[in-house]
Enzyme design. Structure first.
Site, PDB file in Angstrom:
ATOM      1  N   ALA A  66      17.421  36.967 -58.653  1.00 24.02           N
ATOM      2  CA  ALA A  66      15.936  36.727 -59.042  1.00 24.02           C
ATOM      3  C   ALA A  66      15.496  35.601 -57.777  1.00 24.02           C
ATOM      4  O   ALA A  66      15.702  34.323 -57.845  1.00 24.02           O
ATOM      5  CB  ALA A  66      15.595  36.003 -60.377  1.00 24.02           C
ATOM      6  N   GLY A  72       6.875  36.444 -51.546  1.00 26.71           N
ATOM      7  CA  GLY A  72       7.666  37.672 -51.057  1.00 26.71           C
ATOM      8  C   GLY A  72       8.334  37.580 -49.967  1.00 26.71           C
ATOM      9  O   GLY A  72       9.560  36.845 -49.959  1.00 26.71           O
ATOM     10  N   PHE A 118       9.397  41.388 -59.573  1.00 30.54           N
ATOM     11  CA  PHE A 118      10.348  42.542 -59.099  1.00 30.54           C
ATOM     12  C   PHE A 118      11.555  42.554 -59.159  1.00 30.54           C
ATOM     13  O   PHE A 118      12.413  42.609 -58.137  1.00 30.54           O
ATOM     14  CB  PHE A 118       9.651  42.651 -57.671  1.00 30.54           C
ATOM     15  N   ILE A 119      12.088  41.991 -60.187  1.00 32.83           N
ATOM     16  CA  ILE A 119      13.579  41.705 -60.242  1.00 32.83           C
ATOM     17  C   ILE A 119      14.411  42.977 -60.977  1.00 32.83           C
ATOM     18  O   ILE A 119      14.092  43.566 -62.128  1.00 32.83           O
ATOM     19  CB  ILE A 119      13.934  40.592 -61.307  1.00 32.83           C
ATOM     20  N   GLU A 146      14.840  43.918 -50.426  1.00 31.87           N
ATOM     21  CA  GLU A 146      15.646  43.161 -49.452  1.00 31.87           C
ATOM     22  C   GLU A 146      15.239  42.655 -48.074  1.00 31.87           C
ATOM     23  O   GLU A 146      16.001  42.717 -47.176  1.00 31.87           O
ATOM     24  CB  GLU A 146      17.268  43.578 -49.438  1.00 31.87           C
TER      25      GLU A 146
HETATM   26  C1  LIG Z   1      11.105  47.972 -56.732  1.00 31.67           C
HETATM   27  C2  LIG Z   1      11.431  46.719 -56.244  1.00 31.67           C
HETATM   28  C3  LIG Z   1      12.581  46.121 -56.508  1.00 31.67           C
HETATM   29  C4  LIG Z   1      12.977  44.834 -56.167  1.00 31.67           C
HETATM   30  N1  LIG Z   1      14.028  44.054 -56.221  1.00 31.67           N
HETATM   31  C5  LIG Z   1      14.044  42.750 -56.080  1.00 31.67           C
HETATM   32  C6  LIG Z   1      15.097  42.024 -56.675  1.00 31.67           C
HETATM   33  O1  LIG Z   1      16.082  42.295 -57.517  1.00 31.67           O
HETATM   34  N2  LIG Z   1      15.059  40.700 -56.463  1.00 31.67           N
HETATM   35  C7  LIG Z   1      14.220  39.982 -55.963  1.00 31.67           C
HETATM   36  O2  LIG Z   1      14.347  38.940 -55.639  1.00 31.67           O
HETATM   37  N3  LIG Z   1      13.061  40.811 -55.059  1.00 31.67           N
HETATM   38  C8  LIG Z   1      12.984  42.250 -55.431  1.00 31.67           C
HETATM   39  N4  LIG Z   1      12.064  42.833 -54.856  1.00 31.67           N
HETATM   40  C9  LIG Z   1      11.030  42.139 -54.068  1.00 31.67           C
HETATM   41  C10 LIG Z   1      11.084  42.406 -52.662  1.00 31.67           C
HETATM   42  O3  LIG Z   1      12.287  42.116 -52.040  1.00 31.67           O
HETATM   43  C11 LIG Z   1       9.770  42.108 -51.967  1.00 31.67           C
HETATM   44  O4  LIG Z   1       8.945  42.984 -52.525  1.00 31.67           O
HETATM   45  C12 LIG Z   1       9.654  42.346 -50.457  1.00 31.67           C
HETATM   46  O5  LIG Z   1      10.436  41.296 -49.821  1.00 31.67           O
HETATM   47  C13 LIG Z   1       8.162  42.111 -49.891  1.00 31.67           C
HETATM   48  O6  LIG Z   1       7.557  41.192 -50.340  1.00 31.67           O
HETATM   49  P1  LIG Z   1       6.093  41.271 -51.161  1.00 31.67           P
HETATM   50  O7  LIG Z   1       6.139  42.494 -51.723  1.00 31.67           O
HETATM   51  O8  LIG Z   1       5.458  40.141 -51.674  1.00 31.67           O
HETATM   52  O9  LIG Z   1       5.210  41.653 -49.743  1.00 31.67           O
HETATM   53  P2  LIG Z   1       4.737  40.566 -48.811  1.00 31.67           P
HETATM   54  O10 LIG Z   1       5.747  39.483 -48.118  1.00 31.67           O
HETATM   55  O11 LIG Z   1       3.262  40.152 -49.412  1.00 31.67           O
HETATM   56  O12 LIG Z   1       4.212  41.399 -47.615  1.00 31.67           O
HETATM   57  C14 LIG Z   1       3.120  42.552 -47.382  1.00 31.67           C
HETATM   58  C15 LIG Z   1       3.072  43.045 -46.131  1.00 31.67           C
HETATM   59  O13 LIG Z   1       3.243  42.025 -44.917  1.00 31.67           O
HETATM   60  C16 LIG Z   1       4.380  42.221 -43.969  1.00 31.67           C
HETATM   61  N5  LIG Z   1       4.674  40.845 -43.523  1.00 31.67           N
HETATM   62  C17 LIG Z   1       4.909  39.696 -44.352  1.00 31.67           C
HETATM   63  N6  LIG Z   1       5.318  38.749 -43.735  1.00 31.67           N
HETATM   64  C18 LIG Z   1       5.457  39.195 -42.384  1.00 31.67           C
HETATM   65  C19 LIG Z   1       5.318  38.672 -41.055  1.00 31.67           C
HETATM   66  N7  LIG Z   1       6.115  37.325 -40.931  1.00 31.67           N
HETATM   67  N8  LIG Z   1       5.431  39.415 -40.189  1.00 31.67           N
HETATM   68  C20 LIG Z   1       5.041  40.615 -40.069  1.00 31.67           C
HETATM   69  N9  LIG Z   1       4.660  41.222 -41.294  1.00 31.67           N
HETATM   70  C21 LIG Z   1       4.824  40.572 -42.405  1.00 31.67           C
HETATM   71  C22 LIG Z   1       5.190  42.797 -45.093  1.00 31.67           C
HETATM   72  O14 LIG Z   1       6.326  43.459 -44.031  1.00 31.67           O
HETATM   73  C23 LIG Z   1       4.616  43.875 -45.768  1.00 31.67           C
HETATM   74  O15 LIG Z   1       4.319  45.102 -45.226  1.00 31.67           O
HETATM   75  C24 LIG Z   1      11.996  44.216 -55.126  1.00 31.67           C
HETATM   76  C25 LIG Z   1      10.715  45.023 -54.912  1.00 31.67           C
HETATM   77  C26 LIG Z   1      10.529  46.155 -55.401  1.00 31.67           C
HETATM   78  C27 LIG Z   1       9.237  46.692 -55.165  1.00 31.67           C
END
Ligand SMILES: Cc1cc2nc3c(=O)[nH]c(=O)nc-3n(C[C@H](O)[C@H](O)[C@H](O)COP(=O)(O)OP(=O)(O)OC[C@H]3O[C@@H](n4cnc5c(N)ncnc54)[C@H](O)[C@@H]3O)c2cc1C
Length: 386
Positions: free
Chosen positions: A124, A131, A156-157, A365
């Site tokens: 988590a 994100g 999103f865990i 990830e």
């Molecule tokens: C089905 C699912 C399972 C998951 N499982 C887990 C889990 O078990 N544990 C956990 O902790 N998390 C989990 N996640 C979370 C997942 O790791 C995040 O969704 C992911 O890291 C992206 O974060 P965000 O969704 O907030 O997108 P955001 O960070 O808001 O990103 C939105 C967009 O902006 C882009 N972006 C952001 N920053 C930059 C940058 N510096 N340069 C260029 N582009 C950028 C991203 O690539 C993306 O296209 C899960 C997500 C899903 C959907």
């Protein structure tokens, strides 16, 4: 893996064993798992009975094999069901912080039970406002009698709700330096202050639960701290380095499954009085798909080898493998749908499910933009690691 870029005989045998089990026992359930979106407890039991929940865990806790064997297993399960491959993948993601920094007592208690199939884990890190920028997390761990009071929401865990043990990250020094102010904790479901929030309804990997975890004054004892106070963010990032090759293996399996299905289909489907496999336009598609898959497989083993060796360049190779294999999965599954034509677009055939499942591998990830950031930063700051 030896220097000859070949798997050992034992590893190939292990692949055959997992493939047989996956084809006979998991493939027949794959469409139903997707359709019902229910966690497949029977598949978890099957994996535990066949001692596959212990693959990639130290022998002292009942485990066997290392990162390469774990990648082989995840690939073979994902080849028939990406959702089923998440069962070992997510528990191990949750367990890696304990591999890295857990105490002997923590490891013995938790890892032994995971290997036996008596417990499942989750990881988590992500929050609604944190994100890609995970260090911006708001979940707070405030000192209380004998430990910490944890409060905050994790979003999103994966495995939330079915896991009983979570590795969870919280800010323990709000005035401290960013990334040096976070600690890692073991959190147990069912304890006061622990609850589950909304369930996500997803495009793919259905049957793998994704939910919010909400902590409200949850008491973590001093024994629940993983490693050192305020070092948690380092463990979180290291965990992703160690786990990304596994997401790459999952993506590779999805791509291989879609490829295998489309190839067989193309030999049977006739148009213009001949199998569509005879058309050069289709053969060139298979050639491109195969090149991507074979390259992705080498990258998966390369990255897994770096994890096994705890090589300093592991971040770079893990990011490359995850990014390339997941882009491959998306491209290959899309082409597989194309090769089946209209039949690719309907649920009677598995390739539309594989295409939906592939998408998440480019997102979780760390998104593939973040992987490219990791790769680019390494190259521009320090050059290609040896
Ligand atoms: C089905 C699912 C399972 C998951 N499982 C887990 C889990 O078990 N544990 C956990 O902790 N998390 C989990 N996640 C979370 C997942 O790791 C995040 O969704 C992911 O890291 C992206 O974060 P965000 O969704 O907030 O997108 P955001 O960070 O808001 O990103 C939105 C967009 O902006 C882009 N972006 C952001 N920053 C930059 C940058 N510096 N340069 C260029 N582009 C950028 C991203 O690539 C993306 O296209 C899960 C997500 C899903 C959907």
């Amino acid at each position: 893996m030896s220097d000859s870029f070949r798997l050992s005989e034992e590893q190939e045998l292990f692949r055959d064993t997992v493939r047989r089990l996956a084809e006979e026992r998991i493939a027949p359930r794959a469409a139903e798992i997707d359709e019902t979106d229910e966690f497949p407890w029977d598949i978890h039991a099957l994996l535990a009975q066949n001692e596959l929940m212990g693959v990639g865990y130290p022998e002292e806790f009942g485990g066997s094999g290392g990162p390469i064997e774990f990648a082989i297993m995840v690939e073979e399960i994902a080849r028939v069901s990406a959702s089923a491959s998440l069962i070992p993948l997510v528990s191990r993601l949750g367990a890696i912080p304990l591999f890295i920094a857990g105490s002997d007592a923590q490891r013995k208690e938790i890892l032994t039970a995971v290997v036996r199939g008596e417990r499942q884990m989750a990881y988590a890190l992500t929050e609604p406002e944190a994100g890609s920028d995970a260090a911006a997390m708001r979940t707070r761990g405030a000192r209380d009698e004998g430990g910490w009071a944890l409060s905050g929401t994790k979003r999103f865990i994966s495995n939330a709700g079915i896991a009983d043990t979570y590795t969870l990250f919280a800010v323990t020094d709000p005035e401290g330096k960013r990334g040096r102010n976070i600690s890692a904790f073991i959190v147990r479901s069912g304890e006061p202050g622990f609850s589950l929030g909304r369930t996500e309804h997803k495009m793919g990997i259905r049957g793998g639960p994704t939910r919010e975890v909400i902590l409200d004054g949850y008491h973590a004892s001093a024994d629940d701290l993983i490693g050192k106070e305020n070092e948690g963010f380092t463990y979180a990032m290291r965990t992703l380095d160690f786990s990304r090759p596994t997401v790459a293996a999952q993506a590779l399996g999805i791509a291989q499954g879609a490829f295998d299905f489309a190839l067989q289909y193309s030999r049977e489907r006739k148009q213009f009085n001949q199998p569509i496999a005879e058309f050069q336009g289709i053969q060139f598609m298979f050639a491109d798909m195969a090149m991507q898959i074979e390259a992705a497989r080498l990258l998966v083993y390369k990255a897994a080898t770096m994890v096994a060796a705890k090589d300093p360049s592991v971040s770079y190779w893990a990011a490359i493998a995850k990014c390339y294999a997941s882009d491959t999965a998306m491209s290959v599954t899309t082409d597989a749908v194309q090769i089946l034509g209209g039949y690719g677009y309907v649920k009677e055939y598995p390739v539309e499910r594989m295409m939906r499942d592939a998408k998440i591998t480019q997102i979780y990830e760390g998104t593939n933009q973040i992987q490219r950031f990791v790769i680019g930063r390494q190259l521009t700051r320090s050059g290609r690691p040896r």
